[in-house]
Structures are given as C-alpha cells and as structure tokens.
Design a protein around this motif. Structure first.
Motif, mmCIF file in Angstrom:
data_model
loop_
_atom_site.group_PDB
_atom_site.id
_atom_site.type_symbol
_atom_site.label_atom_id
_atom_site.label_comp_id
_atom_site.label_asym_id
_atom_site.label_seq_id
_atom_site.Cartn_x
_atom_site.Cartn_y
_atom_site.Cartn_z
ATOM 1 N N PRO A 8 -17.980 40.083 -135.851
ATOM 2 C CA PRO A 8 -16.073 39.923 -135.261
ATOM 3 C C PRO A 8 -16.101 39.030 -135.873
ATOM 4 O O PRO A 8 -16.133 38.027 -136.270
ATOM 5 C CB PRO A 8 -16.501 39.789 -134.304
ATOM 6 C CG PRO A 8 -17.872 40.107 -134.234
ATOM 7 C CD PRO A 8 -18.823 39.727 -134.724
ATOM 8 N N SER A 10 -13.162 36.252 -136.182
ATOM 9 C CA SER A 10 -12.055 35.248 -135.096
ATOM 10 C C SER A 10 -10.794 35.689 -135.034
ATOM 11 O O SER A 10 -10.288 35.585 -133.646
ATOM 12 C CB SER A 10 -13.492 34.456 -134.295
ATOM 13 O OG SER A 10 -13.157 33.032 -135.437
ATOM 14 N N LEU A 13 -9.920 38.619 -133.592
ATOM 15 C CA LEU A 13 -9.643 38.663 -131.980
ATOM 16 C C LEU A 13 -9.506 37.896 -131.551
ATOM 17 O O LEU A 13 -8.465 37.777 -130.246
ATOM 18 C CB LEU A 13 -11.125 38.284 -131.420
ATOM 19 C CG LEU A 13 -11.987 39.614 -131.783
ATOM 20 C CD1 LEU A 13 -14.055 38.476 -131.555
ATOM 21 C CD2 LEU A 13 -11.848 40.740 -130.824
ATOM 22 N N ARG A 16 -5.064 39.120 -130.897
ATOM 23 C CA ARG A 16 -5.530 40.875 -130.094
ATOM 24 C C ARG A 16 -3.982 41.690 -129.377
ATOM 25 O O ARG A 16 -3.472 42.826 -129.703
ATOM 26 C CB ARG A 16 -6.942 40.942 -129.068
ATOM 27 C CG ARG A 16 -6.705 42.240 -128.638
ATOM 28 C CD ARG A 16 -8.022 42.774 -128.139
ATOM 29 N NE ARG A 16 -8.128 43.649 -126.949
ATOM 30 C CZ ARG A 16 -8.434 43.935 -125.934
ATOM 31 N NH1 ARG A 16 -7.037 43.012 -125.191
ATOM 32 N NH2 ARG A 16 -7.870 44.966 -125.883
ATOM 33 N N GLU A 36 -10.279 47.023 -120.572
ATOM 34 C CA GLU A 36 -11.299 47.637 -120.564
ATOM 35 C C GLU A 36 -11.721 48.983 -119.822
ATOM 36 O O GLU A 36 -12.474 49.272 -120.472
ATOM 37 C CB GLU A 36 -12.058 46.099 -120.385
ATOM 38 C CG GLU A 36 -13.250 46.568 -120.412
ATOM 39 C CD GLU A 36 -14.601 45.118 -119.750
ATOM 40 O OE1 GLU A 36 -13.825 43.740 -120.261
ATOM 41 O OE2 GLU A 36 -15.636 44.793 -119.471
ATOM 42 N N MET A 55 -12.471 46.220 -129.832
ATOM 43 C CA MET A 55 -11.044 45.771 -129.513
ATOM 44 C C MET A 55 -9.524 46.713 -128.921
ATOM 45 O O MET A 55 -9.326 46.137 -127.520
ATOM 46 C CB MET A 55 -10.264 44.804 -130.808
ATOM 47 C CG MET A 55 -9.232 44.150 -131.060
ATOM 48 S SD MET A 55 -8.738 43.401 -132.119
ATOM 49 C CE MET A 55 -8.404 44.276 -133.306
ATOM 50 N N GLU A 97 -16.474 45.596 -132.098
ATOM 51 C CA GLU A 97 -15.755 44.223 -131.480
ATOM 52 C C GLU A 97 -14.268 44.344 -131.813
ATOM 53 O O GLU A 97 -13.943 43.842 -131.274
ATOM 54 C CB GLU A 97 -16.932 43.523 -131.053
ATOM 55 C CG GLU A 97 -16.223 42.319 -129.636
ATOM 56 C CD GLU A 97 -16.955 41.027 -129.639
ATOM 57 O OE1 GLU A 97 -18.191 41.147 -130.544
ATOM 58 O OE2 GLU A 97 -16.765 40.072 -129.434
ATOM 59 N N ASP A 98 -14.353 43.598 -133.044
ATOM 60 C CA ASP A 98 -13.529 43.249 -133.491
ATOM 61 C C ASP A 98 -12.184 44.463 -134.430
ATOM 62 O O ASP A 98 -11.438 44.594 -135.145
ATOM 63 C CB ASP A 98 -13.745 41.843 -134.373
ATOM 64 C CG ASP A 98 -13.748 42.656 -136.085
ATOM 65 O OD1 ASP A 98 -14.605 43.922 -135.375
ATOM 66 O OD2 ASP A 98 -14.067 42.156 -136.677
#
Lengths: 497, 402
Positions: A8, A10, A13, A16, A36, A55, A97-98
C-alpha cells in the motif's frame, strides 16, 4: 490471505480524507462510500477466502463521472479496482487497501435494442440474464450463459471473457460482443468496434475482452443477439467409466455433431446432485453425460437418434432422452445445482477451472484421485466435455486449521497438471489473484513481459487493478527498453535468395 | 531488388529479426504474397519470406483442433480437413484473383494475419474467432507464446486477437493453432428475386431474425448478378444459404421460403448449385474479372448497408454480403477511388472501409484502412511500440508510422 498484494502507498493513505472529499465533488450523493460499515459488502467477491476493505468505494452513474474519477486517480497516482456484480471466482474484484473500488452497478440501463441488426447496446452493470430477458418477447437471447448469469454483469463478462455451458456451439463473450465504450485510466473515452463486424485496425476490443479490468473501465457494450432455437432436447447417458464417456464425446464430435451443450459429471458430483435435486440421475455409473441438441425439431429429432446410437456403441449403461421441456430442464437442474449440491455435503468447497485436451481426461482424473488421497480432501468433477473445461470442486472445512491451505495447494497441483497435459490454467474464471502466481507455469518471463507491454500501452502507470493476473510487476520504462546489438550478417543458417 | 530471407524455423526467424533490429533495417513479412498488393506500400529493406515454415504439426479431429507452421499452404490444410469431413468454419476468402494473382495461394499465417473470413462470417465468425494459440517473434526479436490448443482459455490477455488482423506489423507468427469444425452434411439456398437494395436488406434482416439458422446472406444486384455462378437467372438475387443435416435443411428451406414470399418471387437452389454460387460470393467474383477498378470493402451495421451504398456514386458496381453488413464496391475509374464519399458515408453511418485494390501510388496517398480517431491512433501506436519499438516489421503497412 496467502497472496501478497502490492505494497500500500502510505502517501495515498495519508491523504485519504482529502481524496474522499474530491471524489464527492465528482460523484455526488450516495455515490461515494467511505465508512467501514458501508464498505464491508465490497471487501470480497466470489472468491470469498480473500477479503480486503478498499480505501473508498465510488459508484459512478455516468461515463463522464468515470472519466473524471479515473483522470483524478491517474493524476494523483491512486490505484483503481473496477467491480461489476462481484461474482468473480478468481478474486478479480478484490479491493486494495490504498485503492478506489469503482463499482459499476449503477450503469444498469439497456440503451438500445435493435432487432434489425440483431444487437443490444447495454450499460455494463446490466446482468447477463437481464439482456436475454429484455429480448425474449421477440424470441431472441444473448448466448454466453455463465452459471452466475442471474447476478453477473455484462461488464464483468467482458472483463473475464465469460463462457457458460453453450460455448462450444455459440462461443464465449469475445465471440458475441461487437463493440464497447471504454475509459482509460487517463480519463480518455474511446470507442472500440460498433454495430459492425471486425475491427478497422488492431483488434483492441479483442484485447480488452478478458483483460480482467487491467486495461480500462468499460461503460457501454454492444452485444450480438441470437434467435432462440425452435426447440431443444437433451439425452442423459450413464457410463461405467470416464474413459467410455470421453470416447462417446469424441465419437459424437467425430460424427460431425456439435451439441448446444455437452456436460460430464463424475460419480461424486452425480451423487451429490441427485441427492439434492432428484433429477433422476443413475447412481450406479462412474460418469454421466448430458448432451443437448437444439435447432428445428426435424434436426433435433434426427440428431438425438444418432447420439443415442453413438452412446450405445460406446458402452453406455443407461440412456434417457428428454420427452418434454420439463424433463429437459430437470436433466439440467442437477448439473446446474452441482455446486450448491456439493456445498450441502461439505462445509466449504473450492471450485477450480482448468482446461485440458479432452483425450487427457482419464489420465487427469486418475492423477486427481491420487492427489485427493495425498491431500486427504475429496473432489467432485463437473466438466464442459465438449471444450475440455474442467471444474473440480475440492471439499474442505475452513474451520479445520490448515484445510484451506491444503485445498489451495491441491487446487494448484490440479492446475499444474492441466498445463502439463497440454491444457491451460483457466478456461473461464480468470486468473485474478487466485492463479496469478501460477502464471509462470504456463508462460515464460518473455511471454509475460510481452503481455505487460500491452498493459503499458493502456495504463503506463499500472494503476488499474494491480496485483491481478501478473505475478511480478515491472515498470513500463523498464519493459520498454531493448538491448540488441550485434546480429550477424549474413546468418549462416538462413537461405538467402 | 530486395533481398529475401527464407527461414525454416522459429529460431531463424528470431535471428532475422534480431539482425534487422541491430542494423535498423525494415522487413516485409511475406507468405505466398497473395495479398501483397493490399495495404499501404511499405518501404522495406529486406523480405522475410515465411513460406518455408511448413507442415501440419497436430491435428485432432475429435478435439476440433489443428496446429500448423505459419507458412503452411491454406489449400493443404483445407484438403486435409475435407478428408476428415471438417472445414475452416470462417470460410477464408481468396484475395489472389482480386489482386491479379493466381487462385488457391495463401498461407495459414497470411489468413490469420489479415483476419480473413467469408460469407459464413455472420454466423461463425472470422479467423480471429478460431485462432486458439500462437508462437510468434516480436519486433524485439523475442519469441512469445500465447493461447493454447484448447478452445476455452482465458489465461492472460488474448494476444491472439490483436495479432489476428495486424497485417504482420506486430510479430512474425511461426506456429498457429486453430479451431476446426465439422463440414455440414448438405446445403441449399433460398433466392428472392428482383429486390432493390433497401428491400433486400430488409429481407435479409428478416431471414437472419428467423430461427432458420442462415449461414450466408448476400444481395447480388442486377448489374453484377450475371458474374455469379449457379444463379438460375442473371437478375437481382437475394440469396440465403442453409447448411446442416439433410432433414434440417429440408425443413428450414420450406420455412424460409414461406417467410420470404412476401418480399418477392422465391426460387430454390440444390446443393451443387448452392456450392458454386457461394464460392463465387466468397471470392467476390465480379471484381476478379478485371483489376482496373479500385475496390473497397466496407463493414457496417447490416440494417443500413443500403444507406451506405446509396451515398456512393451510382456508377460504382457493388454487392452485399453478411446480410448487408459487408459491401464490396468497385469504383468506375482506375485512378479515382473516391475515398471522400466512402469516408463521409462511414463517418455518418458507422463501420469501416478498406481500399482493397488500387494502384500503389494511390495506396500511398489515400488511407487504405479506416482513419482512426486521435485517441485510437495513439493507443494503436503504443501497442505497436510495445511489440515492435524500432518499427522493423511491415512498417507503414496499415498506417504511416505504425
């Protein structure tokens, strides 16, 4: 999760909140999901062993919005994972995730039905079955029919080059799509194909179909419609061995008959399906064949008689011809319910998807039995017999420690076996994350680099669905380099004139 | 005269390309040369003759698969298939006679590289739809494999698709695997006589929209009808082919004849006449008689084929295949392909047009293939650069700079 995904970013992120804010200006209202709890339904697809919250989820409604979102992500270096209905069995829509998860479900309109040209223009979020339903009143249908057709979308079908049980006669998605509108990661909107046949230049449409969301986001698809056959009838044939069933399939094709569908099941699959659906399958056979003929009644009756004769010449121990539409559907009900039927006798099952040259079936089944003993896990097989596409279902229990890993290793061995006997890793489910690390079994580094250069032509920054299909990611600049010098002249071995 | 290299295996092809890359030379890829005069005339330094790569390497009739080296004569493959009651379902046409060459030439590699097809295209697809696997040498002098020998395969990008119809500009194919299919037991043709183009398109649309499973639908207007073999009368004929087992063809012939009656007088052709008729449709026979007229091949939505044709000068000769979706157009004057009117019609109604035949000087100055939007052009160029960054393979054959 045993598959490693790209590291990912960072820096992405960390931004975000800002990214979500910008995306909300592009796709208003409920089109951007960042909590979430609400993102939870998007964390996995049909390959449920893997999950990952994205994300952010974006659900655009117009091509313009898709274009804006992609252009923004491109400029900011943000990864994007496109998603249709999320029925992928290979993890093609597994989020990052990202990354932005770009859900295309709101593209759900059928824009044009044109019977004079026998085509329909649909948005990618329309389900496969909805296309057929929309034209059924006029006696037409859309031929590819993946098992998930009630849920899966045309956009997903394009991404995966979906097939189904009628592929042998009617082809896969790539043979039934004439055109599409696609948005590149830069936001650029392109049209490939149209209502006509064949490409005017390179067949880029053919490249996009089956590219698993790595080349662009499809926002409109033009599909071919076919007239429904006048009638269809099926024969249910039982055999004492899979060799006999395989020989019968070869004899049918050898006689010049291409059935609309030709499916094989092995003993464990027959038993599970019969217990579930009560389709009237014989329980004392090792292999069962469903052969469906479609067309005008005169043709179907003629061919059914020939298939019956061929079956009897190939050691069939039972042979039943459907006497009514109801009975035909019942024959299919067992086959179509084979997966959930296996699901009843095992807490979990893992569905594989390799293709083999059909003559290798007895060998592959024998080796699979040995692997089954080795891994201590049972396996049931359903098989698109006409085209060699094998779906072994590995039975396991995810609550028992280590069983999922064992099932995955068993599955990998089956796919290696498929390649070893001259087949391929995947016939219709796609590579995704599931078979990504097996790609070198089938392709050399040179082969894979050539494919990644295609990726570079569409998405030079590698932002669309990274971590899928290719086991190793290379920078496009690196792939573009060429180190060639020397080159003897004249070459001693080549005749010159 | 250009030097010719004639490799006999993949390794030698790789060496040849390696040499070309190292020395900045451009190669013209050639099989039998039956389609050599189609496309932009390319400036090349050396010819890479692939017709020395011959031989069927695998043929499993029961698995519907055949592999052969790329230079294998198509005629040899078709003869082998016929012996086993099978065929190339995409019914590849023969460009030879249209371009002033002998009939019956052409290699498997050439058929795939130009994505050949014939009247059955509308039902069975083109070469691209039967192309399962390939070994090829890219313009990086690297030998790549893609696809396989099985019909159902989604492992990795479908590189076969982009190589089919790339006219040798991306890679030199050396080994090819294709899907083959059973030959129909018999065939027959239903003819509707005397229709004008618009009405003919409507009749073909109705036929294709029926469950008669039509495997060829062509309209042969009055002014060209006499060139076709097998027709009962040299008059406008809308011809519809049915193939399959005898009882099925008999049944569908009746059904289709009844369906066509409201359009005009209906006649029927038996198997023998149907075969010769469709061979002449497949070879675009009216335009093989003389090579004087510039020849276009237009692909468009079948329902509007007549509208595209109506936008072209009435002095042109033309006929329709693919239920109206393929139009062959021969322009009246040798040095005037009249690209303007064709491109305008396509821009308005959709599709694409290829200038199949014209003097070399014209093919250098007029777009042979349909001009692309800026975005598509740039993407095509990037794809080309991935395969052949130095432009050593058939440079400029499709578009200048690609």
């Amino acid at each position: 999760m045993s598959v490693r995904m790209p590291e990912p970013d960072s820096a992405v992120l960390a931004r975000r909140e800002q990214i979500v804010k910008v995306l909300r200006t592009m796709v208003p209202g409920e089109g951007v999901i960042a909590s979430e709890r609400e993102m939870k339904p998007f964390e996995t697809d049909g390959l449920t062993a893997y999950h990952q919250l994205p994300m952010v989820v974006v659900l655009p409604e117009t091509t313009e919005q898709v274009s804006q979102v992609l252009a923004y992500c491109h400029a900011e270096g943000i990864k994007v994972v496109p998603r249709g209905a999320g029925t992928s069995l290979s993890g093609g829509a597994l989020p990052l995730e990202d990354g932005v998860l770009l859900g295309m479900a709101k593209f759900n309109k059928i824009k044009d039905i044109d019977f004079a040209n026998r085509i329909a223009v649909v948005e990618p979020g329309v389900t496969n079955l909805a296309v057929s339903n929309a034209v059924a009143h006029a006696g037409f249908y859309y031929a590819p029919d993946p098992s998930s057709q009630i849920a899966c979308t045309i956009g997903g079908n394009v991404a995966e080059n979906s097939g189904g049980v009628h592929c042998l006669k009617y082809g896969m998605t790539t043979n039934n799509v004439l055109g599409c509108e696609i948005v590149l990661i830069t936001g650029e909107v392109l049209r490939l194909g149209g209502k006509h046949l064949d490409s005017e230049g390179y067949d880029l449409l053919g490249l996009v179909i089956g590219s698993e969301g790595l080349l662009g986001v499809v926002t409109e698809v033009t599909v071919r419609l076919l007239k429904k056959p006048e009638t269809a009838r099926a024969v249910l044939v039982g055999f004492p061995s899979s060799e006999d069933a395989g020989a019968c399939v070869s004899a049918i094709i050898g006689a010049g008959i291409i059935p609309g569908g030709m499916e094989m099941m092995d003993r464990p699959a027959i038993q599970a399906a019969e217990a579930f659906v009560h389709a009237g399958y014989p329980l004392d056979v090792e292999a069962l064949l469903i052969v469906e003929l479609d067309g005008p009644a005169a043709e179907v009756d003629h061919l059914i008689a020939r298939v019956e004769q061929i079956a009897n010449e190939n050691r069939a121990v039972s042979c039943k011809v459907s006497a009514s539409e109801q009975e035909r559907l019942l024959f299919w009900a067992g086959r179509k319910a084979a997966f959930p039927a296996v699901g009843r006798i095992s807490p979990d099952y893992y569905c594989m998807d390799g293709t083999i040259p059909r003559a290798q079936l007895p060998l592959v089944l024998k080796r699979m039995k040995e692997l089954s003993t080795k891994y201590g896990l049972a396996v049931a097989n359903v098989f698109h017999a006409g085209d060699g596409n094998l779906h072994p279902l590995i039975l396991y229990d995810s609550n028992k420690p280590g069983e999922l890993d064992r099932a995955e290793n068993f599955g990998s061995d089956i796919l290696r076996l498929c390649v070893e006997v001259g087949g391929v890793l995947t016939g219709e489910h796609g590579v995704g994350v599931e078979k990504r690390d097996l790609m070198p079994v089938m392709f050399s580094e040179i082969d894979l680099n050539a494919q990644q250069r295609v990726k570079c032509a569409f998405d030079a920054k590698g932002l669309l669905n990274p971590g899928k299909v290719f086991p190793q990611l290379h920078r496009c600049a690196e792939l573009g380099r060429m180190h060639i010098s020397g080159g003897k002249l004249p070459f001693p071995d080549i005749p010159r004139f | 005269m250009t030097d010719v290299l004639k490799p006999t295996d993949t390794k030698q092809v790789e060496e040849a390309v390696h040499w070309a890359v190292a020395h900045g030379k451009a190669l013209e890829l050639l099989g039998h040369g039956s389609k050599r005069a189609l496309g932009r005339p390319a400036q090349t330094d050396m010819t890479l003759d692939l017709s020395g790569l011959t031989g069927v390497t695998l043929y499993e009739p029961a698995e519907l698969v055949l592999s052969a080296r790329a230079g294998t004569p198509l005629a040899e493959i078709e003869a082998l298939l016929e012996k086993n009651n099978q065929q190339l379902d995409f019914e590849p046409m023969d460009y030879g006679p249209l371009l002033g060459n002998e009939a019956g030439q052409g290699t498997l590699g050439g058929a795939i590289a130009t994505n050949l097809s014939g009247p059955r295209r509308l039902k069975a697809g083109a070469a691209r739809d039967h192309f399962l696997g390939v070994t090829a040498v890219t313009g990086r002098a690297e030998t790549i494999k893609s696809g396989g020998r099985v019909v159902k395969n989604v492992t990795g990008y479908d590189m076969c698709k982009v190589l089919a119809g790339s006219w040798g500009t991306l890679a030199a194919m050396t080994d090819i695997t294709i899907k083959v299919l059973p030959r129909p037991e018999t065939e027959a043709t239903v003819i509707v006589e005397g229709l004008d183009d618009e009405r003919a398109c409507a009749a073909m649309s109705a036929a294709m929209g029926s469950s008669c499973d039509v495997s060829g639908a062509a309209h042969l207007p009055d002014h060209v009808a006499s060139y076709f073999d097998g027709l009962p009368r040299p008059e406008a004929a809308t011809v519809l082919r049915l193939e399959g087992v005898a009882p099925s063809v008999a049944h569908r012939k009746e059904t289709l004849a009844a369906l066509m009656k409201p359009f005009g007088p209906v006649a029927l052709l038996d198997e023998a006449h149907s075969k010769v008729l469709w061979t002449s449709v497949r070879q675009a026979k009216p335009f093989a008689v003389s090579q004087e007229r510039p020849l276009w091949r237009i692909s468009t939505a079948p329902g509007q084929g007549y509208a595209v044709a109506a936008a072209i000068t009435p002095a042109a000769q033309m006929f329709y295949d693919w239920a109206g979706g393929l139009i062959w157009v021969a322009m009246p004057f040798t040095n005037e392909p009249d690209a303007g009117s064709i491109r305008r019609a396509i821009a308005e109604l959709g599709g694409h047009a290829t200038l199949v035949r014209a003097p070399a000087a014209l093919r250098a100055s007029v777009d042979v293939f349909e001009p692309q939007s800026a975005g598509l052009r740039a993407l095509s160029k990037r794809v080309k650069d991935g395969f052949d960054p130095r432009g050593v393979l058939n440079p400029g054959r499709m578009w200048a700079g690609v």
